[in-house]
Design an enzyme around this catalytic site. Structure first.
Site, PDB file in Angstrom:
ATOM      1  N   GLU A   1       0.923  -1.176   0.129  1.00 48.86           N
ATOM      2  CA  GLU A   1       0.133  -0.074   0.083  1.00 48.86           C
ATOM      3  C   GLU A   1       0.782   1.229  -0.030  1.00 48.86           C
ATOM      4  O   GLU A   1       0.704   2.136  -0.705  1.00 48.86           O
ATOM      5  CB  GLU A   1      -1.083   0.086   1.316  1.00 48.86           C
ATOM      6  CG  GLU A   1      -2.210  -0.846   1.029  1.00 48.86           C
ATOM      7  CD  GLU A   1      -1.837  -2.173   1.179  1.00 48.86           C
ATOM      8  OE1 GLU A   1      -2.710  -3.127   0.887  1.00 48.86           O
ATOM      9  OE2 GLU A   1      -0.765  -2.576   1.740  1.00 48.86           O
TER      10      GLU A   1
ATOM     11  N   HIS B   1      -9.592  -5.554  10.884  1.00 46.50           N
ATOM     12  CA  HIS B   1     -10.344  -5.426   9.556  1.00 46.50           C
ATOM     13  C   HIS B   1     -11.666  -4.622   9.794  1.00 46.50           C
ATOM     14  O   HIS B   1     -12.580  -4.841   9.234  1.00 46.50           O
ATOM     15  CB  HIS B   1     -10.287  -6.715   9.137  1.00 46.50           C
ATOM     16  CG  HIS B   1      -9.178  -7.407   8.610  1.00 46.50           C
ATOM     17  ND1 HIS B   1      -8.251  -8.175   9.201  1.00 46.50           N
ATOM     18  CD2 HIS B   1      -8.203  -7.244   7.317  1.00 46.50           C
ATOM     19  CE1 HIS B   1      -7.193  -8.411   8.712  1.00 46.50           C
ATOM     20  NE2 HIS B   1      -7.406  -7.920   7.489  1.00 46.50           N
TER      21      HIS B   1
END
Length: 341
Positions: free
Chosen positions: A71, A140
């Site tokens: 990322e 998450h």
């Protein structure tokens, strides 16, 4: 608009949030050759949640780019491309992974326009699913609306319906500022009625404007993203008891449409905010502070109340997860407590 994936029900057109996002990107890719999409599995696999379905086959490797699992790397590439005159859409498979790239989002994208005295814009969209899903535990399941909403230089958008997703994403892609676009995994497959106006390629929703999803005169419910569904369900239950809730869909976290909330409070004299994120320094906390400091405070007949996620990392067990995020019953309880009924 013949290419828009939709279905008919009782003669009305319905489109899922997933397909609304897909079509918005498709139209903007077609409209402006500077627009491109990059991220993990966005191309040949059609996206982890199939939001980019069909785009790679239509636009090819140069404009729909699969990246390695890094990322920080691909967000940096996207920011650099934006500085060089392109208009990237940077997809995070989930915004939890944006933490790996937060230096690029905040220090590189958000601050450059200011630090360059307006000479260098960074027209980029960071998009992907945000907030709690189901059964994916603490790492998450967090909402980043307050994280990114805290930072000057960013615009932060949080759509609920297919109309929101379509109109706001097109506006975000055309915006010359970096936009954090917070979707919700549990909303992707939800269909919404879509009018002919919304289906138009020219349809845009202005960033920074809230929408009243339900009119009411007893209490104002302010929320964003998936929690709007819960607010509307709670409002339907309360209506049977004679309590009419006005439900405001924020649509945009930053800039916040405080005027829409104030106008509603001046009518209803009561306020409850609803969010899936944590309570401390959250979206509800900011709204309550704005109301306290603004003209609507004197119109409140009772203290404003927040309904939030619980102040803990998200548990994995289903029963604990359900107790960690707002439910319809929690909204109903807070409404009745605020109204003292």
């Amino acid at each position: 608009m013949a290419s828009l994936r939709c279905f008919l029900r009782s003669g009305k057109v319905f489109v899922t949030v997933r397909d609304a996002l897909n079509q918005a990107m498709d139209e903007e890719l077609e409209r402006d050759e500077r627009v491109f999409l990059l991220g993990e599995e966005v191309a040949q696999y059609d996206g982890a949640y199939k939001v980019s379905r069909g785009l790679w086959k239509k636009y090819g490797d140069k404009r729909i780019i699969d990246t390695p699992i890094t990322e920080m790397g691909f967000a940096g590439i996207a920011v650099g491309a934006a500085m060089a005159g392109l208009r990237p859409i940077c997809e995070f498979m989930t915004f939890n992974f944006s933490m790996q790239a937060i230096d690029q989002v905040i220090n590189s994208a958000a601050k450059t326009y200011y630090m360059s005295a307006g000479l260098q814009s960074v027209p980029i969209v960071f998009r992907g699913p945000n907030g709690s899903s189901a059964g994916v535990a603490a790492q998450h399941s967090q909402c980043f609306a307050a994280w990114y909403g805290h930072c000057p230089g960013l615009k932060v958008v949080s759509p609920w319906s297919a109309e929101d997703a379509r109109g706001l994403l097109k506006s975000a892609i055309r915006d010359d500022n970096p936009v954090v676009f917070l979707e919700n995994e549990l909303m992707y497959g939800v269909p919404f009625e879509m009018s002919e106006e919304v289906q138009s390629k020219d349809f845009l929703i202005p960033i920074g404007k809230a929408k009243i999803e339900r009119q009411g005169n007893h209490i104002t419910l302010v929320s964003h993203s998936r929690m709007i569904s819960l607010c509307l369900d709670a409002a339907a239950v309360l209506a049977k008891e004679g309590i009419e809730c006005e439900v405001i869909n924020m649509r945009t976290i930053r800039p916040l449409d405080a005027e829409a909330i104030e106008t509603s409070i001046m009518k209803t004299n009561h306020l409850v905010t609803v969010e899936g994120g944590w309570p401390q320094f959250g979206i509800g906390a900011e709204i309550l502070a704005r109301i306290m400091e603004g003209p609507a405070f004197n119109y409140l007949d009772a203290p404003a109340v927040r309904v939030t996620g619980v102040d803990i990392p998200m548990p994995y067990a289903k029963n604990l997860e359900d107790n960690s995020i707002p439910q319809i019953k929690d909204i109903i309880f807070s409404v009745k407590k605020t109204l003292n009924v």
